[in-house]
Motif scaffolding. Structure first.
Motif, PDB file in Angstrom:
ATOM      1  N   ALA A  25      66.928  16.501  21.236  1.00 37.38           N
ATOM      2  CA  ALA A  25      67.194  18.039  20.950  1.00 37.38           C
ATOM      3  C   ALA A  25      65.654  18.721  20.520  1.00 37.38           C
ATOM      4  N   VAL A  26      65.650  19.819  20.742  1.00 37.65           N
ATOM      5  CA  VAL A  26      64.437  20.791  20.545  1.00 37.65           C
ATOM      6  C   VAL A  26      64.611  21.093  18.951  1.00 37.65           C
ATOM      7  N   PRO A  27      63.663  20.658  18.163  1.00 36.58           N
ATOM      8  CA  PRO A  27      63.664  21.121  16.874  1.00 36.58           C
ATOM      9  C   PRO A  27      63.472  22.677  16.686  1.00 36.58           C
ATOM     10  N   ARG A  28      64.309  23.339  15.817  1.00 37.99           N
ATOM     11  CA  ARG A  28      64.394  24.685  15.488  1.00 37.99           C
ATOM     12  C   ARG A  28      65.003  25.007  14.302  1.00 37.99           C
ATOM     13  N   SER A  29      64.548  25.963  13.715  1.00 30.81           N
ATOM     14  CA  SER A  29      65.089  26.433  12.322  1.00 30.81           C
ATOM     15  C   SER A  29      66.286  27.384  12.645  1.00 30.81           C
ATOM     16  N   PRO A  30      67.367  27.431  12.268  1.00 34.43           N
ATOM     17  CA  PRO A  30      68.294  28.133  12.735  1.00 34.43           C
ATOM     18  C   PRO A  30      68.515  29.387  11.624  1.00 34.43           C
ATOM     19  N   MET A  31      68.749  30.579  12.332  1.00 32.56           N
ATOM     20  CA  MET A  31      68.935  31.716  11.695  1.00 32.56           C
ATOM     21  C   MET A  31      69.958  31.684  11.085  1.00 32.56           C
ATOM     22  N   THR A  32      69.818  32.421   9.671  1.00 35.52           N
ATOM     23  CA  THR A  32      70.746  32.649   8.797  1.00 35.52           C
ATOM     24  C   THR A  32      71.666  33.952   8.958  1.00 35.52           C
ATOM     25  N   TYR A  33      72.773  33.767   8.457  1.00 31.58           N
ATOM     26  CA  TYR A  33      73.632  35.142   8.453  1.00 31.58           C
ATOM     27  C   TYR A  33      73.275  36.195   7.621  1.00 31.58           C
ATOM     28  N   GLN A  34      72.232  35.978   6.701  1.00 35.08           N
ATOM     29  CA  GLN A  34      71.713  36.917   5.731  1.00 35.08           C
ATOM     30  C   GLN A  34      70.558  37.375   6.687  1.00 35.08           C
ATOM     31  N   GLU A  35      69.795  36.510   7.405  1.00 30.45           N
ATOM     32  CA  GLU A  35      68.910  37.133   8.258  1.00 30.45           C
ATOM     33  C   GLU A  35      69.147  37.942   9.160  1.00 30.45           C
TER      34      GLU A  35
END
Length: 341
Positions: A100-110
């Motif tokens: 898996a490629v490391p990534r920071s998930p986008m939040t609903y609030q964002e």
């Protein structure tokens, strides 16, 4: 969510031809576009997801353990909970597998609070949408559907994936716990609409991107998060809801957002009607899936977990299997006397 919502020799699946890396669509927009002046914009950054450090990937459970798990499930109603590992065989990467490629998930609030995040999401997903639509059920989807009719009836397939591939493979009923990417929901009036229709509308609003779609898709598939040219398209245009002017969002659960109450209710009803829970291709990292394992244990239901790599519920499993989903499910289909799909 995963790819399967949002979030490879991954969580249990094999790999077919590449589809779209849906997880990258949901990567955070907090990183400043490379050609934009000033500080980074967007919402708070979440910890990056990726392979688990020190995880023991690639293990295979012995045949007698695989057979014992089928014997435990055989001829009893089973609720099935699935994660991103089910769809890696369809070319959809996961969040936690060993590749898996490391990534920071986008939040609903964002997404809701920042125009840049919405531009980045819709630009990415417009580039990858046609590729994603070509994804078809993989061996694991088809084998699971075959098991419903032969080895054990299912009360429902409760999936954390957002790709619709279980239904396409013939599983029924399916509870899309985290929603479906082929639908769009207005955040103001709650109207549902077609993602395909929105895709055509966004292409017409962004003719320069539309003219370069294959080129941008190839680049985005190779570039790290935040480095593809499409991420620097701050001028990307996206439409409001045609009914009320509200914000359109894919009908999937973002990080920081709760699944819809009626969907969660349907999932728990399926678990209540079952005599056992089978977990396939999920690391159970998020509470959204883990809660079903814990509910099953409170109801004294046996829990069988099959995944490549650790899960958050390993200690709570009645039987914990390791290996590739398609290999184990094929053995079960053969043992049940059904033809391999």
């Amino acid at each position: 969510m995963t790819s399967s919502a949002t979030p490879a020799a991954a969580e249990g699946g094999g790999r077919a031809g590449p589809a779209a890396d849906v997880g990258r669509w949901f990567a955070t927009a907090t990183r400043k576009p490379l050609d934009a002046p000033g500080p980074a914009r967007g919402g708070p950054r979440r910890q990056a997801w990726g392979p688990m450090e020190g995880a023991d990937y690639g293990r295979r459970s012995p045949a007698d353990e695989v057979d014992a798990a089928l014997a435990l499930l055989r001829d009893r109603p089973v609720a099935v909970l699935t994660g991103a590992g089910m769809s890696t065989g369809s070319g959809l990467p996961d969040y936690r597998g060993r590749e898996a490629v490391p990534r920071s998930p986008m939040t609903y609030q964002e997404f809701i609070g920042h125009d840049l995040a919405r531009r980045r999401y819709w630009a990415r997903s417009t580039v990858g949408w046609e590729q994603f639509r070509r994804a078809r059920p993989g061996p694991a989807h088809r084998l699971l559907a075959a098991l419903h009719a032969t080895a054990f009836p299912n009360t429902a397939v409760i999936t954390q994936n957002v790709d619709g591939l279980h239904a396409a493979a013939g599983s029924d009923p399916v509870v899309d716990l985290h929603g479906r990417l082929d639908r769009v929901r207005c955040q103001q009036c709650d109207a549902l609409s077609s993602r395909t229709a929105l895709h055509q509308r966004m292409l017409s609003m962004n003719p320069q991107l539309a003219a370069r779609l294959p080129e941008l898709a190839a680049e985005a598939a190779q570039a790290p998060d935040g480095d593809a040219e499409v991420d620097r398209t701050s001028s990307f245009r996206y439409p409001p809801c045609p009914l009320c002017g509200g914000i359109l969002k894919p009908d999937v659960v973002f990080f920081g957002e709760s699944a819809r109450r009626e969907v969660v209710g349907a999932a728990f009803a399926a678990l209540e009607a079952a005599d056992a829970l089978l977990v396939l291709g999920s690391s159970l990292t998020v509470q959204s899936g883990l809660r079903f394992v814990r509910a099953a244990r409170r109801q004294d239901q046996p829990v069988v977990i099959l995944n490549d790599g650790p899960t958050r519920a390993d200690a709570e499993a009645t039987l914990r299997l390791h290996g590739r989903l398609e290999e184990v499910l094929a053995r079960w289909v053969h043992a049940a006397g059904a033809p391999l799909p």
